[in-house]
Write an enzyme that holds these catalytic residues in place. Structure first.
Site, PDB file in Angstrom:
ATOM      1  CB  THR A 197      -0.721   0.058   1.343  1.00 35.21           C
ATOM      2  OG1 THR A 197      -1.628  -1.142   1.325  1.00 35.21           O
ATOM      3  CG2 THR A 197      -1.637   1.317   1.432  1.00 35.21           C
ATOM      4  NE  ARG A 225      -8.393  -8.328   1.523  1.00 40.21           N
ATOM      5  CZ  ARG A 225      -7.251  -7.492   1.704  1.00 40.21           C
ATOM      6  NH1 ARG A 225      -7.177  -6.497   0.812  1.00 40.21           N
ATOM      7  NH2 ARG A 225      -6.403  -7.606   2.522  1.00 40.21           N
ATOM      8  CG  ASP A 228      -5.089  -2.794   6.259  1.00 33.37           C
ATOM      9  OD1 ASP A 228      -5.123  -3.068   4.974  1.00 33.37           O
ATOM     10  OD2 ASP A 228      -4.000  -2.495   6.860  1.00 33.37           O
ATOM     11  N   GLY A 251      -3.814  -6.856   5.712  1.00 35.58           N
ATOM     12  CA  GLY A 251      -4.582  -5.984   6.136  1.00 35.58           C
ATOM     13  C   GLY A 251      -6.089  -6.765   6.633  1.00 35.58           C
TER      14      GLY A 251
HETATM   15  N1  ASP Z   1      -2.930  -3.834   3.632  1.00 39.59           N
HETATM   16  C1  ASP Z   1      -3.235  -3.879   2.366  1.00 39.59           C
HETATM   17  C2  ASP Z   1      -4.366  -4.725   2.205  1.00 39.59           C
HETATM   18  O1  ASP Z   1      -4.276  -5.710   2.843  1.00 39.59           O
HETATM   19  C3  ASP Z   1      -2.144  -4.300   1.374  1.00 39.59           C
HETATM   20  C4  ASP Z   1      -0.453  -4.236   1.920  1.00 39.59           C
HETATM   21  O2  ASP Z   1      -0.396  -3.027   2.312  1.00 39.59           O
HETATM   22  O3  ASP Z   1       0.422  -4.995   1.858  1.00 39.59           O
HETATM   23  O4  ASP Z   1      -5.183  -4.451   1.399  1.00 39.59           O
END
Ligand code: ASP
Length: 332
Positions: A197, A225, A228, A251
């Site tokens: 992210t 889906r 976070d 997340g």
């Molecule tokens: N946190 C993000 C998600 O789960 C992906 C990531 O930052 O690696 O969508």
């Protein structure tokens, strides 16, 4: 009256007499930490997106732009020119479609706008800003987020490209189903689950804080889906009186602990940003999860810190640019 556990609700009532009976230490208010001073302008961006995103954002801040315009431009840059992990032509889901999650928070009003599972629109952070500025809602998702974006004047276009197609073809050759089915593998490292992210926090010359993040989420996720990133306090959080925090990693698990909210609240209580980042991730590990994740935090006076978990081999870093230049910090 007893609830379904047979506990009398009246037994919870503590009247004035009850409070008076408590020892003084139990009722004494903790000392209020000193207010955190507002620092000079800064922009913080996570991962290896940092230097180029900050190079877009810093001249804006230095020229007097607001932190919200700066965060939007820096994240747009990553959404358009980043890599496979953020924006179009990136991480496909179980059926080969790329969908986006993003959130923006404006410190002075604590307004938040977010989109989840946004389809066929490239600049998710800009759509999130429209949710914040043009509606009374906080989060709009899925095809309805696409329809909302169209109403706001965004162009609908495919998010599939050569990188997402190639990744999907390779995966689909040996898989027919997302690996997100089944129970969470507690106690096992999930570093093979790929995702990233971009998180960005800026303070402008007027002292206004803005926090944003954008991602295409977990690779080969189950359609629909939402991770976070668009959940306030999970993927990102900020408080005008304190500072901000941005998260990355698994997340699905991280959002259960609101780590960015946790870190900001610890800083509000007087904890150093580095200790706050570590404590927020420790809470997740203490609950028995061995996820891969990271968090970067910056107080409004410009003091910053970060932590990661489960990523011994993964080089997570973040970059902070101020009038003194850009510093990239590898997270140990
Ligand atoms: N946190 C993000 C998600 O789960 C992906 C990531 O930052 O690696 O969508």
């Amino acid at each position: 009256m007893a609830d379904d556990k047979g506990i009398s609700r009246r037994s919870f009532a503590v009247g004035a007499a009850g409070l008076a009976a408590l020892p003084a230490a139990a009722t004494a208010k903790p000392p209020k930490p000193a207010p955190i001073p507002i620092g000079k302008p800064f922009i913080l961006t996570t991962w290896n997106f940092g230097p180029s995103a900050n190079a877009v954002g810093w001249p804006m801040l230095a020229g007097g732009a607001s932190s919200i315009d700066t965060v939007e431009a820096a994240i747009n840059h990553v959404e358009e020119f980043g890599d496979y992990w953020v924006g179009a032509d990136g991480v496909p889901n179980e059926v080969g479609e790329t969908t986006l999650d993003a959130m923006i928070l404006w410190g002075p009003t604590h307004d938040i706008g977010a989109v989840g599972c946004l389809k066929r629109v490239r600049r998710a952070i800009s759509v999130a800003r429209k949710v914040m500025e043009e509606t009374q809602h906080t989060l709009i998702v899925g095809d309805d987020a696409t329809r909302f974006a169209a109403r706001m004047g965004f162009t609908e276009t495919s998010l599939t490209g050569p990188k997402s197609q190639a990744a999907f073809a390779k995966w689909a050759a040996t898989h027919s189903k997302s690996d997100a089915f089944g129970p969470e593998p507690r106690g096992q490292s999930d570093t093979l689950r790929a995702h990233d992210t971009v998180g960005c926090i800026a303070l402008d010359a007027a002292g206004n804080l803005c926090v944003g993040c954008s991602t295409n989420g977990r690779e080969f996720k189950i359609p629909g889906r939402v991770g976070d990133s668009p959940i306030p306090g999970a993927g990102a959080y900020g408080d005008q009186a304190v500072g901000g925090a941005v998260a990355t990693g698994n997340g699905d698990v991280m959002m259960r602990f609101l780590p960015t909210y946790h870190a900001v609240e610890l800083m509000r209580g007087g904890m150093h940003p580095q200790a706050a980042a570590e404590a927020a991730l420790r809470r997740i590990a203490d609950a028995g999860y061995s996820i891969g994740g990271g968090i970067a935090v910056i107080r409004r006076d410009g003091v910053h810190g970060a932590a990661k978990t489960g990523w011994d081999e993964v080089p997570f870093d973040y970059s902070v640019q101020t009038a003194s230049g850009n510093v990239t910090v590898p997270v140990a």
